[in-house]
Scaffold this motif. Structure first.
Motif, mmCIF file in Angstrom:
data_model
loop_
_atom_site.group_PDB
_atom_site.id
_atom_site.type_symbol
_atom_site.label_atom_id
_atom_site.label_comp_id
_atom_site.label_asym_id
_atom_site.label_seq_id
_atom_site.Cartn_x
_atom_site.Cartn_y
_atom_site.Cartn_z
ATOM 1 N N SER A 1 0.811 -1.220 0.000
ATOM 2 C CA SER A 1 0.000 0.000 0.000
ATOM 3 C C SER A 1 0.841 1.265 0.000
ATOM 4 C CB SER A 1 -0.938 0.002 1.216
ATOM 5 O OG SER A 1 -1.794 -1.122 1.191
ATOM 6 N N GLY A 2 2.166 1.093 -0.016
ATOM 7 C CA GLY A 2 3.045 2.265 -0.067
ATOM 8 C C GLY A 2 3.424 2.818 1.279
ATOM 9 N N ARG A 3 3.316 1.999 2.313
ATOM 10 C CA ARG A 3 3.702 2.445 3.652
ATOM 11 C C ARG A 3 4.933 1.663 4.109
ATOM 12 N NH1 ARG A 3 -1.830 1.597 4.154
ATOM 13 N NH2 ARG A 3 -1.482 -0.259 5.412
ATOM 14 N N GLY A 4 5.741 2.314 4.924
ATOM 15 C CA GLY A 4 6.944 1.673 5.448
ATOM 16 C C GLY A 4 8.169 2.000 4.621
ATOM 17 N N GLY A 5 9.309 2.020 5.268
ATOM 18 C CA GLY A 5 10.542 2.314 4.569
ATOM 19 C C GLY A 5 10.645 3.784 4.199
ATOM 20 N N ALA A 6 11.623 4.088 3.374
ATOM 21 C CA ALA A 6 11.857 5.460 2.933
ATOM 22 C C ALA A 6 11.780 5.516 1.419
ATOM 23 C CB ALA A 6 13.231 5.939 3.409
ATOM 24 N N SER B 1 5.857 4.393 -10.222
ATOM 25 C CA SER B 1 5.604 4.629 -8.810
ATOM 26 C C SER B 1 6.948 4.769 -8.107
ATOM 27 C CB SER B 1 4.807 3.472 -8.190
ATOM 28 O OG SER B 1 5.540 2.268 -8.287
ATOM 29 N N ALA B 2 6.929 5.437 -6.974
ATOM 30 C CA ALA B 2 8.163 5.637 -6.232
ATOM 31 C C ALA B 2 8.633 4.321 -5.619
ATOM 32 C CB ALA B 2 7.941 6.675 -5.138
ATOM 33 N N ALA B 3 9.920 4.044 -5.756
ATOM 34 C CA ALA B 3 10.488 2.879 -5.088
ATOM 35 C C ALA B 3 10.786 3.243 -3.638
ATOM 36 C CB ALA B 3 11.764 2.448 -5.804
ATOM 37 N N ARG B 4 10.767 2.236 -2.762
ATOM 38 C CA ARG B 4 11.017 2.471 -1.345
ATOM 39 C C ARG B 4 12.136 1.552 -0.866
ATOM 40 N NH1 ARG B 4 6.645 5.532 0.233
ATOM 41 N NH2 ARG B 4 7.279 5.486 2.403
ATOM 42 N N VAL B 5 12.891 2.036 0.106
ATOM 43 C CA VAL B 5 13.992 1.267 0.676
ATOM 44 C C VAL B 5 13.563 0.706 2.024
ATOM 45 C CG1 VAL B 5 16.381 1.314 1.470
ATOM 46 C CG2 VAL B 5 15.692 2.709 -0.475
ATOM 47 N N LEU B 6 13.734 -0.603 2.190
ATOM 48 C CA LEU B 6 13.406 -1.278 3.446
ATOM 49 C C LEU B 6 14.666 -1.911 4.016
ATOM 50 C CD1 LEU B 6 10.232 -3.203 2.207
ATOM 51 C CD2 LEU B 6 10.270 -0.988 3.363
ATOM 52 N N ASN C 1 23.136 -3.808 7.592
ATOM 53 C CA ASN C 1 23.799 -3.816 6.283
ATOM 54 C C ASN C 1 23.047 -4.623 5.227
ATOM 55 O OD1 ASN C 1 26.018 -2.343 7.403
ATOM 56 N ND2 ASN C 1 26.826 -4.264 8.226
ATOM 57 N N GLU C 2 21.729 -4.711 5.383
ATOM 58 C CA GLU C 2 20.934 -5.448 4.396
ATOM 59 C C GLU C 2 19.687 -4.649 4.067
ATOM 60 O OE1 GLU C 2 19.617 -9.972 3.260
ATOM 61 O OE2 GLU C 2 20.274 -9.525 5.298
ATOM 62 N N GLU C 3 19.758 -3.948 2.941
ATOM 63 C CA GLU C 3 18.639 -3.138 2.490
ATOM 64 C C GLU C 3 18.100 -3.684 1.169
ATOM 65 O OE1 GLU C 3 19.356 1.342 4.221
ATOM 66 O OE2 GLU C 3 20.320 0.825 2.318
ATOM 67 N N VAL C 4 16.797 -3.538 0.999
ATOM 68 C CA VAL C 4 16.158 -3.962 -0.243
ATOM 69 C C VAL C 4 15.339 -2.803 -0.789
ATOM 70 C CG1 VAL C 4 16.082 -6.415 0.333
ATOM 71 C CG2 VAL C 4 14.171 -4.918 1.001
ATOM 72 N N VAL C 5 15.092 -2.845 -2.081
ATOM 73 C CA VAL C 5 14.261 -1.841 -2.746
ATOM 74 C C VAL C 5 12.937 -2.495 -3.120
ATOM 75 C CG1 VAL C 5 14.043 -0.329 -4.749
ATOM 76 C CG2 VAL C 5 16.273 -0.620 -3.637
ATOM 77 N N LEU C 6 11.854 -1.867 -2.714
ATOM 78 C CA LEU C 6 10.516 -2.383 -3.004
ATOM 79 C C LEU C 6 9.899 -1.577 -4.144
ATOM 80 C CD1 LEU C 6 7.701 -3.585 -0.754
ATOM 81 C CD2 LEU C 6 7.219 -1.629 -2.220
ATOM 82 N N ARG C 7 9.393 -2.286 -5.141
ATOM 83 C CA ARG C 7 8.719 -1.648 -6.272
ATOM 84 C C ARG C 7 7.360 -2.310 -6.465
ATOM 85 N NH1 ARG C 7 9.174 -3.568 -11.337
ATOM 86 N NH2 ARG C 7 11.196 -4.489 -10.856
ATOM 87 N N SER D 1 0.661 -6.644 -6.917
ATOM 88 C CA SER D 1 1.930 -7.309 -6.609
ATOM 89 C C SER D 1 3.052 -6.312 -6.394
ATOM 90 C CB SER D 1 2.331 -8.269 -7.738
ATOM 91 O OG SER D 1 1.315 -9.214 -8.005
ATOM 92 N N CYS D 2 4.093 -6.772 -5.698
ATOM 93 C CA CYS D 2 5.301 -5.974 -5.525
ATOM 94 C C CYS D 2 6.507 -6.905 -5.558
ATOM 95 C CB CYS D 2 5.273 -5.182 -4.218
ATOM 96 S SG CYS D 2 5.206 -6.194 -2.712
ATOM 97 N N VAL D 3 7.680 -6.328 -5.787
ATOM 98 C CA VAL D 3 8.919 -7.091 -5.864
ATOM 99 C C VAL D 3 9.970 -6.412 -4.994
ATOM 100 C CG1 VAL D 3 9.646 -5.849 -7.958
ATOM 101 C CG2 VAL D 3 10.658 -8.071 -7.421
#
Length: 277
Positions: free
Chosen positions: A39-44, A53-58, A63-69, A126-128
């Motif tokens: 839903s686009g909440r959480g992360g930066a 759509s804007a990607a978000r970093v979780l 030292n382990e970050e992922v990008v959500l799209r 869906s998201c990845v």
């Protein structure tokens, strides 16, 4: 299990939820956080430039970050579909393409997970999640910063040409090849957002050329220049792209020269039309 998904586990949940998680990834199939991310909440917010759509970093841990799209439609469907797709074919295809070219040695971020939630019968959102590449910036950002110095273009052209040559050599045609989908990092050029990418045993010259022209149009748009590449830089790009394959260099040069002439005429006509308006 579908081809290319041997290193993933698939978990089904209530209300048509489905997780595809890479083995060893520190993620659990819990509905609440995933629904929130979807839903686009959480992360930066990573970036609001380009894309659908804007990607978000979780953060998944130290030292382990992922990008959500989140998957979105483009064009007319963007305002109609609200990100709904029939089935899970789209994220599954991206995952398979990503795994194929990674195994071929191409630099694309590792997909960690795919999540889908049924919203209506047969319709999913869906998201990845992909691993974030450290110390990276997309080429749109690079152009506005370091790319302001023309002396930096030569080395970058070499790196981009070799990365795209490897991508096309593997039989992969990127659906949306633009400056925002190429990352520059100390480890090289990384190719991102393979949504809609297609694999073939071999790409035709026209397919290679059309992909490169898409990137060229992106460069024109972002640089604000009708002809951002000099003849010398164009030749340098093509030589780096073709390597020792003289036939490829010759055929692609002929195809692109024709297309560049058409593009030049189209842009001149477009500018004259805007001035009349």
């Amino acid at each position: 299990m579908s081809a290319g998904l041997e290193r993933f586990r698939i978990t089904r949940g209530p209300a048509g939820r489905r997780w595809i998680l890479r083995e060893g990834a520190p993620l659990r199939p819990d509905a609440d956080p995933w629904d929130s991310w979807l839903s686009g909440r959480g992360g930066a917010v990573l970036t609001t430039e380009g894309g659908r759509s804007a990607a978000r970093v979780l953060s998944l841990g130290p030292n382990e970050e992922v990008v959500l799209r989140v998957y979105r439609h483009g064009g007319f469907l963007a305002g109609v579909s609200r990100g709904l797709f029939f089935g899970m074919g789209r994220p599954l295809r991206e995952l398979q393409v990503s795994e194929f070219i990674r195994r071929a040695g191409l630099p694309t971020p590792e997909i960690v997970a795919v999540y889908s939630k049924r919203v209506l019968p047969g319709l999913f959102r869906s998201c990845v999640l992909t691993r974030r590449i450290p110390e990276s910036q997309n080429l749109r950002q690079w152009l506005r910063e370091e790319g302001g110095n023309p002396a930096s273009w030569g080395p970058m052209i070499h790196r981009v040409a070799r990365a795209l040559s490897a991508l096309h050599g593997a039989g992969c045609r990127h659906r949306d090849l633009n400056l925002g989908n190429l990352l520059s990092a100390p480890t090289g050029i990384w190719i991102i957002d393979l949504d809609g990418a297609r694999l073939k045993p071999r790409l035709r010259i026209a397919e290679r050329g059309a992909n490169l022209m898409r990137l060229f149009r992106s460069l024109c748009k972002e640089s604000g220049r009708a002809e951002p590449l000099s003849s010398r830089l164009r030749v340098r790009f093509l030589r780096h792209y073709a390597g020792r394959d003289r036939r490829l260099l010759s055929e692609l040069s002929v195809w692109l020269r024709r297309r560049w002439r058409v593009e030049s005429v189209r842009r001149k006509f477009s500018r004259k039309r805007r001035r009349r308006i």
